[in-house]
Design a protein around this motif. Structure first.
Motif, PDB file in Angstrom:
ATOM      1  N   GLY A 190       0.814  -1.207   0.000  1.00  0.00           N
ATOM      2  CA  GLY A 190       0.000   0.000   0.000  1.00  0.00           C
ATOM      3  C   GLY A 190       0.845   1.253   0.000  1.00  0.00           C
ATOM      4  O   GLY A 190       0.561   2.218  -0.715  1.00  0.00           O
TER       5      GLY A 190
ATOM      6  N   SER B 198      -6.892  -3.921   2.510  1.00  0.00           N
ATOM      7  CA  SER B 198      -7.243  -3.993   1.095  1.00  0.00           C
ATOM      8  C   SER B 198      -8.614  -3.369   0.866  1.00  0.00           C
ATOM      9  O   SER B 198      -9.579  -3.716   1.546  1.00  0.00           O
ATOM     10  CB  SER B 198      -7.247  -5.446   0.606  1.00  0.00           C
ATOM     11  OG  SER B 198      -5.955  -5.996   0.676  1.00  0.00           O
ATOM     12  N   LEU B 199      -8.667  -2.442  -0.079  1.00  0.00           N
ATOM     13  CA  LEU B 199      -9.926  -1.792  -0.429  1.00  0.00           C
ATOM     14  C   LEU B 199     -10.303  -2.143  -1.858  1.00  0.00           C
ATOM     15  O   LEU B 199      -9.434  -2.397  -2.696  1.00  0.00           O
ATOM     16  CB  LEU B 199      -9.805  -0.270  -0.298  1.00  0.00           C
ATOM     17  CG  LEU B 199      -9.476   0.299   1.078  1.00  0.00           C
ATOM     18  CD1 LEU B 199      -9.428   1.819   1.008  1.00  0.00           C
ATOM     19  CD2 LEU B 199     -10.487  -0.151   2.124  1.00  0.00           C
ATOM     20  N   GLY B 200     -11.577  -2.114  -2.151  1.00  0.00           N
ATOM     21  CA  GLY B 200     -12.040  -2.365  -3.511  1.00  0.00           C
ATOM     22  C   GLY B 200     -13.251  -1.514  -3.822  1.00  0.00           C
ATOM     23  O   GLY B 200     -13.827  -0.868  -2.938  1.00  0.00           O
TER      24      GLY B 200
ATOM     25  N   ASP C 203     -15.089   2.117  -2.255  1.00  0.00           N
ATOM     26  CA  ASP C 203     -14.228   2.482  -1.121  1.00  0.00           C
ATOM     27  C   ASP C 203     -12.833   2.852  -1.613  1.00  0.00           C
ATOM     28  O   ASP C 203     -12.229   3.834  -1.146  1.00  0.00           O
ATOM     29  CB  ASP C 203     -14.124   1.324  -0.124  1.00  0.00           C
ATOM     30  CG  ASP C 203     -15.323   1.244   0.808  1.00  0.00           C
ATOM     31  OD1 ASP C 203     -16.094   2.216   0.854  1.00  0.00           O
ATOM     32  OD2 ASP C 203     -15.471   0.210   1.481  1.00  0.00           O
ATOM     33  N   ALA C 204     -12.300   2.069  -2.541  1.00  0.00           N
ATOM     34  CA  ALA C 204     -10.970   2.343  -3.084  1.00  0.00           C
ATOM     35  C   ALA C 204     -10.954   3.670  -3.840  1.00  0.00           C
ATOM     36  O   ALA C 204     -10.022   4.473  -3.700  1.00  0.00           O
ATOM     37  CB  ALA C 204     -10.527   1.207  -3.999  1.00  0.00           C
ATOM     38  N   GLU C 205     -11.995   3.912  -4.623  1.00  0.00           N
ATOM     39  CA  GLU C 205     -12.070   5.162  -5.390  1.00  0.00           C
ATOM     40  C   GLU C 205     -12.170   6.366  -4.467  1.00  0.00           C
ATOM     41  O   GLU C 205     -11.476   7.378  -4.661  1.00  0.00           O
ATOM     42  CB  GLU C 205     -13.282   5.128  -6.326  1.00  0.00           C
ATOM     43  CG  GLU C 205     -13.184   4.079  -7.424  1.00  0.00           C
ATOM     44  CD  GLU C 205     -14.485   3.887  -8.180  1.00  0.00           C
ATOM     45  OE1 GLU C 205     -15.453   4.653  -7.904  1.00  0.00           O
ATOM     46  OE2 GLU C 205     -14.561   2.984  -9.032  1.00  0.00           O
TER      47      GLU C 205
ATOM     48  N   ALA D  24      -3.996   1.902   3.491  1.00  0.00           N
ATOM     49  CA  ALA D  24      -4.892   1.375   2.448  1.00  0.00           C
ATOM     50  C   ALA D  24      -4.087   0.782   1.298  1.00  0.00           C
ATOM     51  O   ALA D  24      -3.105   1.376   0.850  1.00  0.00           O
ATOM     52  CB  ALA D  24      -5.792   2.486   1.920  1.00  0.00           C
ATOM     53  N   ASP D  25      -4.510  -0.376   0.835  1.00  0.00           N
ATOM     54  CA  ASP D  25      -3.936  -0.997  -0.364  1.00  0.00           C
ATOM     55  C   ASP D  25      -4.995  -0.889  -1.458  1.00  0.00           C
ATOM     56  O   ASP D  25      -6.022  -1.566  -1.419  1.00  0.00           O
ATOM     57  CB  ASP D  25      -3.590  -2.459  -0.081  1.00  0.00           C
ATOM     58  CG  ASP D  25      -2.831  -3.106  -1.237  1.00  0.00           C
ATOM     59  OD1 ASP D  25      -2.617  -2.425  -2.262  1.00  0.00           O
ATOM     60  OD2 ASP D  25      -2.466  -4.287  -1.112  1.00  0.00           O
ATOM     61  N   ILE D  26      -4.744   0.010  -2.399  1.00  0.00           N
ATOM     62  CA  ILE D  26      -5.718   0.318  -3.445  1.00  0.00           C
ATOM     63  C   ILE D  26      -5.364  -0.460  -4.719  1.00  0.00           C
ATOM     64  O   ILE D  26      -4.201  -0.442  -5.143  1.00  0.00           O
ATOM     65  CB  ILE D  26      -5.734   1.835  -3.732  1.00  0.00           C
ATOM     66  CG1 ILE D  26      -6.141   2.596  -2.451  1.00  0.00           C
ATOM     67  CG2 ILE D  26      -6.685   2.184  -4.868  1.00  0.00           C
ATOM     68  CD1 ILE D  26      -5.990   4.099  -2.560  1.00  0.00           C
TER      69      ILE D  26
ATOM     70  N   VAL E  15      -7.865   0.648 -10.069  1.00  0.00           N
ATOM     71  CA  VAL E  15      -8.497   1.874  -9.576  1.00  0.00           C
ATOM     72  C   VAL E  15      -7.539   3.068  -9.783  1.00  0.00           C
ATOM     73  O   VAL E  15      -7.946   4.128 -10.197  1.00  0.00           O
ATOM     74  CB  VAL E  15      -8.887   1.743  -8.096  1.00  0.00           C
ATOM     75  CG1 VAL E  15      -9.401   3.079  -7.542  1.00  0.00           C
ATOM     76  CG2 VAL E  15      -9.947   0.667  -7.925  1.00  0.00           C
TER      77      VAL E  15
END
Length: 249
Positions: free
Chosen positions: A3, A209-211, A214-216, A238-240, A244
């Motif tokens: 991240g 980990s985000l997806g 949430d990641a955006e 955060a690991d995007i 993204v």
């Protein structure tokens, strides 16, 4: 650590655009003033000043600007008194966010930071709510194509590095903050190139980990905070996802 590596790369690319607008100059000047105020105007005796002067050189900050900033820090010229403040909170998906600022008006800064957290799906927390999730370390990325692992390990560890990690095609050299400059010098002496993103930073102990949205939202929050003139550095665990980041340009 993945991240952090991704966010460092985003900041590095974004920095080129910020430099065009002069935005990064403002942050560098503030950092030079504070570094000179706290440790004196001689970079040989002031590691913090030496580090920011290297960054200033990488970003083509004019020498006159540098000299004036140092003199403002040492009191030779009248200047603004910037205070260092840390803000901590949570972004979308519960990811931790740690914000370092230099401001001449803390009331303005905290209001701006709180607004940005709220606007992008996060919330500003109390001091200490996320700092325990990070360690202050030197971080030096080395492209795996630019160094043999055993040669890198010998040069870095002998100079005081704590660890060398293999992350997505990059060797990440981790150092105590006070060994950061020594390790960089050792790599340079061994003719091992390293990224301009190298810095003393707050490394997350673990990542979240985000997806999806949430990641955006998290990426927008990080960029919005980084764009604030009073914010010097933004850190997250955060690991995007790469897709993204690519979609955001």
């Amino acid at each position: 650590m993945a991240g952090h590596s991704k966010w460092a790369n985003i900041k590095h690319k974004k920095g080129a655009e910020d430099a065009k607008r002069g935005k990064i100059f403002t942050k560098l000047v503030k950092e030079i003033i504070v570094a000179a105020r706290l440790g004196g105007g001689d970079p040989d005796a002031n590691p913090r000043l030496r580090t920011v002067l290297e960054k200033a050189k990488q970003n083509n900050l004019p020498k006159d600007n540098i000299d004036r900033a140092i003199k403002k820090g040492t009191g030779e010229l009248e200047g603004v008194n910037y205070e260092e403040t840390v803000y901590e909170g949570y972004g979308p998906g519960g990811a931790a966010v740690y914000v370092e600022s230099l401001s001449d008006n803390k009331n303005r800064t905290v209001a701006d930071v709180r607004h940005l957290f709220s606007k992008h799906g996060g919330n500003l927390g109390e001091n200490g709510c996320v700092s325990w999730m990070f360690d202050k370390k030197g971080w030096i990325p080395v492209n795996k194509n630019d160094a043999e692992e055993d040669v890198l390990m010998e040069a870095a560890l002998e100079a005081g590095a704590e660890d060398i990690r293999d992350e997505d095609g990059v060797f990440e050299v981790i150092t105590p903050p006070d060994a950061f400059e020594d390790v960089k010098a050792a790599l340079a002496a061994a003719q091992i190139p390293f990224g301009d993103e190298a810095e003393v930073t707050m490394l997350p102990q673990t990542t979240v980990s985000l997806g999806g949205t949430d990641a955006e939202k998290m990426l927008k929050l990080m960029n919005a905070l980084d764009d604030n003139d009073d914010v010097q550095r933004v850190h997250t665990n955060a690991d995007i996802p790469e897709e993204v980041i690519a979609a955001a340009g």
